[in-house]
Write a protein that holds these residues in place. Structure first.
Motif, PDB file in Angstrom:
ATOM      1  N   UNK A 288       0.820  -1.213   0.000  1.00 48.11           N
ATOM      2  CA  UNK A 288       0.000   0.000   0.000  1.00 48.11           C
ATOM      3  C   UNK A 288       0.854   1.264   0.000  1.00 48.11           C
ATOM      4  N   UNK A 289       1.988   1.259   0.713  1.00 50.86           N
ATOM      5  CA  UNK A 289       2.858   2.442   0.735  1.00 50.86           C
ATOM      6  C   UNK A 289       3.407   2.748  -0.649  1.00 50.86           C
ATOM      7  N   UNK A 290       3.790   1.701  -1.378  1.00 55.71           N
ATOM      8  CA  UNK A 290       4.312   1.904  -2.724  1.00 55.71           C
ATOM      9  C   UNK A 290       3.244   2.479  -3.644  1.00 55.71           C
ATOM     10  N   UNK A 291       2.047   1.959  -3.548  1.00 60.08           N
ATOM     11  CA  UNK A 291       0.942   2.475  -4.365  1.00 60.08           C
ATOM     12  C   UNK A 291       0.635   3.914  -3.983  1.00 60.08           C
ATOM     13  N   UNK A 292       0.640   4.186  -2.676  1.00 65.02           N
ATOM     14  CA  UNK A 292       0.372   5.547  -2.208  1.00 65.02           C
ATOM     15  C   UNK A 292       1.420   6.525  -2.733  1.00 65.02           C
ATOM     16  N   UNK A 293       2.695   6.119  -2.704  1.00 64.66           N
ATOM     17  CA  UNK A 293       3.761   6.978  -3.206  1.00 64.66           C
ATOM     18  C   UNK A 293       3.556   7.265  -4.691  1.00 64.66           C
ATOM     19  N   UNK A 294       3.223   6.214  -5.432  1.00 64.53           N
ATOM     20  CA  UNK A 294       2.988   6.399  -6.866  1.00 64.53           C
ATOM     21  C   UNK A 294       1.853   7.382  -7.105  1.00 64.53           C
ATOM     22  N   UNK A 295       0.766   7.232  -6.382  1.00 61.13           N
ATOM     23  CA  UNK A 295      -0.380   8.110  -6.586  1.00 61.13           C
ATOM     24  C   UNK A 295      -0.064   9.546  -6.200  1.00 61.13           C
ATOM     25  N   UNK A 296       0.722   9.727  -5.145  1.00 64.86           N
ATOM     26  CA  UNK A 296       1.104  11.080  -4.740  1.00 64.86           C
ATOM     27  C   UNK A 296       1.967  11.743  -5.818  1.00 64.86           C
ATOM     28  N   UNK A 297       2.889  10.974  -6.413  1.00 64.54           N
ATOM     29  CA  UNK A 297       3.756  11.533  -7.446  1.00 64.54           C
ATOM     30  C   UNK A 297       2.952  11.888  -8.692  1.00 64.54           C
ATOM     31  N   UNK A 298       2.094  10.985  -9.109  1.00 62.39           N
ATOM     32  CA  UNK A 298       1.275  11.253 -10.292  1.00 62.39           C
ATOM     33  C   UNK A 298       0.346  12.443 -10.037  1.00 62.39           C
ATOM     34  N   UNK A 299      -0.224  12.494  -8.827  1.00 64.21           N
ATOM     35  CA  UNK A 299      -1.099  13.615  -8.482  1.00 64.21           C
ATOM     36  C   UNK A 299      -0.321  14.931  -8.490  1.00 64.21           C
ATOM     37  N   UNK A 300       0.891  14.897  -7.947  1.00 62.24           N
ATOM     38  CA  UNK A 300       1.707  16.108  -7.928  1.00 62.24           C
ATOM     39  C   UNK A 300       2.060  16.590  -9.319  1.00 62.24           C
ATOM     40  N   UNK A 301       2.429  15.659 -10.199  1.00 62.43           N
ATOM     41  CA  UNK A 301       2.731  16.034 -11.583  1.00 62.43           C
ATOM     42  C   UNK A 301       1.500  16.590 -12.278  1.00 62.43           C
ATOM     43  N   UNK A 302       0.361  15.974 -12.019  1.00 60.32           N
ATOM     44  CA  UNK A 302      -0.884  16.429 -12.630  1.00 60.32           C
ATOM     45  C   UNK A 302      -1.240  17.836 -12.173  1.00 60.32           C
ATOM     46  N   UNK A 303      -0.962  18.139 -10.912  1.00 59.29           N
ATOM     47  CA  UNK A 303      -1.369  19.439 -10.369  1.00 59.29           C
ATOM     48  C   UNK A 303      -0.623  20.599 -11.020  1.00 59.29           C
ATOM     49  N   UNK A 304       0.580  20.358 -11.537  1.00 57.53           N
ATOM     50  CA  UNK A 304       1.311  21.425 -12.222  1.00 57.53           C
ATOM     51  C   UNK A 304       0.643  21.809 -13.537  1.00 57.53           C
ATOM     52  N   UNK A 367      11.146   4.689   2.686  1.00 56.92           N
ATOM     53  CA  UNK A 367      10.201   5.559   3.380  1.00 56.92           C
ATOM     54  C   UNK A 367      10.502   5.705   4.863  1.00 56.92           C
ATOM     55  N   UNK A 368      11.327   4.820   5.418  1.00 60.01           N
ATOM     56  CA  UNK A 368      11.684   4.957   6.831  1.00 60.01           C
ATOM     57  C   UNK A 368      12.575   6.173   7.067  1.00 60.01           C
ATOM     58  N   UNK A 369      13.178   6.685   5.995  1.00 55.94           N
ATOM     59  CA  UNK A 369      14.055   7.851   6.123  1.00 55.94           C
ATOM     60  C   UNK A 369      13.322   9.166   5.892  1.00 55.94           C
ATOM     61  N   UNK A 370      12.010   9.088   5.607  1.00 57.61           N
ATOM     62  CA  UNK A 370      11.221  10.283   5.316  1.00 57.61           C
ATOM     63  C   UNK A 370      10.154  10.487   6.376  1.00 57.61           C
ATOM     64  N   UNK A 371       9.754  11.735   6.542  1.00 55.27           N
ATOM     65  CA  UNK A 371       8.661  12.047   7.461  1.00 55.27           C
ATOM     66  C   UNK A 371       7.329  11.916   6.728  1.00 55.27           C
ATOM     67  N   UNK A 372       7.062  10.716   6.246  1.00 57.70           N
ATOM     68  CA  UNK A 372       5.813  10.464   5.544  1.00 57.70           C
ATOM     69  C   UNK A 372       6.022  10.353   4.042  1.00 57.70           C
ATOM     70  N   UNK A 373       4.982   9.933   3.372  1.00 57.21           N
ATOM     71  CA  UNK A 373       5.035   9.704   1.933  1.00 57.21           C
ATOM     72  C   UNK A 373       4.994  11.016   1.150  1.00 57.21           C
ATOM     73  N   UNK A 374       4.235  11.997   1.630  1.00 54.73           N
ATOM     74  CA  UNK A 374       4.068  13.248   0.883  1.00 54.73           C
ATOM     75  C   UNK A 374       5.396  13.976   0.658  1.00 54.73           C
ATOM     76  N   UNK A 375       6.264  14.142   1.680  1.00 61.21           N
ATOM     77  CA  UNK A 375       7.548  14.801   1.406  1.00 61.21           C
ATOM     78  C   UNK A 375       8.405  14.046   0.391  1.00 61.21           C
ATOM     79  N   UNK A 376       8.408  12.730   0.468  1.00 57.13           N
ATOM     80  CA  UNK A 376       9.187  11.946  -0.501  1.00 57.13           C
ATOM     81  C   UNK A 376       8.659  12.163  -1.912  1.00 57.13           C
ATOM     82  N   UNK A 377       7.335  12.125  -2.051  1.00 56.64           N
ATOM     83  CA  UNK A 377       6.733  12.336  -3.368  1.00 56.64           C
ATOM     84  C   UNK A 377       7.014  13.742  -3.880  1.00 56.64           C
ATOM     85  N   UNK A 378       6.945  14.731  -2.999  1.00 57.96           N
ATOM     86  CA  UNK A 378       7.171  16.117  -3.398  1.00 57.96           C
ATOM     87  C   UNK A 378       8.576  16.323  -3.956  1.00 57.96           C
ATOM     88  N   UNK A 379       9.572  15.679  -3.317  1.00 58.67           N
ATOM     89  CA  UNK A 379      10.951  15.799  -3.787  1.00 58.67           C
ATOM     90  C   UNK A 379      11.087  15.241  -5.207  1.00 58.67           C
TER      91      UNK A 379
END
Length: 662
Positions: A288-304, A367-379
């Motif tokens: 689920x974390x991997x899927x969530x990361x993917x969706x956050x990245x795709x969502x972030x790209x879409x938002x631009x 993801x253990x090195x990040x403060x959540x999925x959103x910051x990792x996706x944002x980077x």
């Protein structure tokens, strides 16, 4: 001023004594300081900006130590040369304009006159790219230098073309030929300069030379731009009678650098970079974390709203597209791969350029090195966006979206000169793409900045504040789902005394692009000025968690948020970390000092600012005649008490800088 007394900005920089002998300086970074300052407004820069630019890989304390050492080296070399060019103050470094000269300044003087001999002399001074050999001294400096070289070239070409709008044969075409040859020395593929020569030779009855020039144009454009000359250029060879003026030929291209064939989007369809998305083994149980990361990245790209996104499963067999190169796509075609590494439990994100097969980056996300999925996706989103849009900022790219990327980069410079160039780009875009919404958001941004922050006589746009809201509303009507449109609309509403409507616009912008820290910081400042300080601080905190590197201008945004919260000490701390390059920034700093009982310190800062910037401020009749109107315009704060406190600082700025009694 003799060039020999100071510094050569083109080619290798040198300090020279009165006998034109070079004087040794120990490090290139010391001379790079002078090169950088020579291109800044007022030839001045905050110390922190120089430290961050030239020692970006070290912490601020060590960087400032290195800066001081470099300044000592310059001072020692100046003493040997018998000159005094670099002025050092506690907060700023500045070149003395009365003692500084450069070959770039000499070239501009020659081009201002624009006679044949002037063009030839300017060509002799051009010895290569701006600050040749200084690309490798620091990664941050290299990025600045890449952009600045394009600006230098664009400014020189623009200056030359002021004399080439009319082709005169009264002197045998000597001036026009010398001017066009100068431009081609700077840029051999600049089509408009080839047109000058073709048109000139046709007017002189030298058809063979015109045909040779056209073949040279074909060769250079193919070599440097992988492009063909316009049909308009080809038609010059078939014209029976050539008109005396070439204004239409050059007006569009005057200062935009090499243009391969005009905008390709004349049908007003704005093409975007393409990203095809591939996912492997992400739908297995427990991922689920991997899927969530993917969706956050795709969502972030879409938002631009800056990419055409595709699911590659539609185009490949067994969920994997064939590794086929895509040729001839100026905007870029990319592949974004997601894969779960079962052995390590980490997620692999690979970004590939389909035009050449290059792996732009391969990110192994733990993801253990990040403060959540959103910051990792944002980077990751930031890296993708930065790469895809960064390559389009080269003026050789001529599609509508590439031109917007070039204009947007200039808008972030926060200087009148950059805004003037951006406005030219946006005006050209509007001629062919009237429904491209971000054109009007960009124009509105320029109007706001020049009216509120640039105390200069010259104006990029004559429309002024009266058309600001109309311009912002047009952007919203064309595309309400674009975050930048909503932000600009919010600012225009602030200036129109509609804080509640502005707050909704800022909130919309925050929701539309929640993974872009730059967007969130602008939203946070807008919310604070609208009166919602709590939401502003929360939004700013989210933005800072997402930044991989915080641009200094955002500390100025943070200072305004603290000022709105009446936390003046924190506002002072943050504003001192900012760039300090605008009048609005200065006024926030002064107001915070006044409100914290440090008016004497505020006056000292203003007097220092006035000494360094008086050539910007004093000649401006508009601000001197209507300082009260300036004070109202620069005060964005909507809360009555905060607005009154800010005005205390604005009154002091008015009294000291504009010499007007309260």
């Amino acid at each position: 001023m003799a060039i020999a007394s100071c510094f050569a900005c083109l080619g290798r920089p040198l300090l020279l004594d009165s006998d034109q002998e070079p004087v040794a300086v120990k490090t290139r970074k010391a001379l790079a300081i002078m090169g950088y300052l020579s291109r800044m407004s007022g030839m001045a820069s905050p110390r922190e900006a120089l430290a961050d630019l030239l020692w970006s890989g070290t912490d601020r304390h060590k960087a400032m130590q290195s800066l001081r050492q470099a300044l000592r080296q310059l001072k020692s070399a100046e003493e040997t040369a018998g000159i005094d060019v670099v002025r050092s103050a506690p907060g700023h470094i500045q070149l003395d304009p009365s003692a500084f000269a450069s070959d770039l300044m000499a070239m501009n003087t020659l081009l201002e006159r624009g006679q044949a001999a002037d063009f030839r002399n300017a060509g002799e001074l051009w010895r290569g790219e701006f600050l040749t050999g200084y690309d490798d001294i620091d990664s941050e400096f290299s990025e600045w230098l890449t952009v600045e070289r394009e600006r230098v070239r664009s400014e020189l070409i623009s200056a030359a073309f002021k004399h080439l709008n009319r082709i005169s044969t009264e002197d045998g075409g000597v001036q026009a030929e010398a001017g066009a040859r100068f431009v081609l020395k700077l840029d051999p593929a600049f089509e408009a300069a080839h047109r000058v020569l073709i048109r000139l030779y046709m007017k002189l009855g030298q058809r063979e030379r015109a045909e040779q020039q056209f073949r040279s144009c074909e060769r250079e454009m193919h070599l440097h731009l992988d492009a063909e000359p316009d049909d308009e250029t080809r038609k010059l060879l078939s014209e029976v009678e050539v008109e005396a003026t070439g204004e239409e030929l050059f007006k569009r291209q005057e200062a935009l650098g090499p243009i391969g064939g005009g905008l390709s989007n004349s049908d007003e369809v704005v093409r975007l970079p393409e990203i095809s998305i591939v996912s492997s083994s992400l739908l297995k149980k427990g991922l689920s974390d991997a899927v969530h990361l993917r969706e956050e990245i795709v969502s972030g790209l879409s938002s631009f709203r800056s990419f055409d996104l595709f699911e590659s499963e539609y185009f490949g067999d067994e969920n994997t597209p064939k590794p086929t190169l895509v040729e001839g796509h100026e905007l870029g075609a990319y592949l974004l791969r997601f894969r779960h590494d079962e052995r390590s439990g980490k997620i692999v994100v690979q970004f590939e350029d389909r035009t050449n097969g290059q792996i732009v980056f391969n990110e192994i996300v733990d993801l253990t090195l990040w403060e959540g999925i959103v910051p990792a996706a944002s980077q990751i989103v930031g890296r993708i966006h930065g790469h895809a849009t960064g390559r389009l900022r080269n003026p050789a790219n001529t599609s509508a979206f590439a031109r917007w990327c070039q204009a947007e980069a200039l808008l972030w410079d926060f200087t009148p000169q950059s805004d003037e160039k951006a406005m030219r780009l946006l005006n050209e875009l509007e001629q062919t793409n009237k429904t491209f919404s971000m054109i009007y958001a960009g124009k509105a941004s320029i109007i706001m900045k020049q009216e509120l922050h640039y105390p200069l006589n010259d104006r990029t746009s004559s429309e002024g504040m009266s058309s600001l809201l109309d311009m912002a509303e047009r952007a919203i009507v064309l595309d309400p789902w674009q975050a930048v449109n909503q932000r600009v609309y919010g600012w225009s509403l602030i200036l129109s005394n509609m804080p509640e409507e502005a707050k909704r616009a800022f909130q919309n912008a925050g929701r539309l692009s929640s993974s872009d820290p730059a967007n969130l910081m602008s939203v946070a400042e807008g919310l604070a000025l609208s009166g919602d300080v709590n939401e502003a601080r929360e939004t700013a905190e989210r933005a800072f968690r997402l930044f991989s590197f915080v641009p200094r201008v955002f500390y100025e945004y943070l200072a305004n948020i603290f000022f709105a919260a009446e936390d003046y000490e924190n506002a002072i701390v943050q504003i001192e970390r900012g760039t300090g390059s605008s009048l609005g920034c200065l006024t926030t700093r002064v107001a915070a000092l006044v409100c914290s009982g440090r008016e004497g310190e505020a006056i000292t800062i203003l007097e220092s600012f006035n000494e360094k910037r008086n050539h910007f401020l004093l000649p401006n009749d508009n601000l001197n005649v209507q300082p009260e109107q300036w004070r109202q315009r620069i005060n964005f704060f909507q809360d009555a008490r905060v607005r009154a406190n800010f005005d205390r600082g604005a009154q002091l700025v008015q009294r000291v800088l504009f010499n007007k009694p309260d």
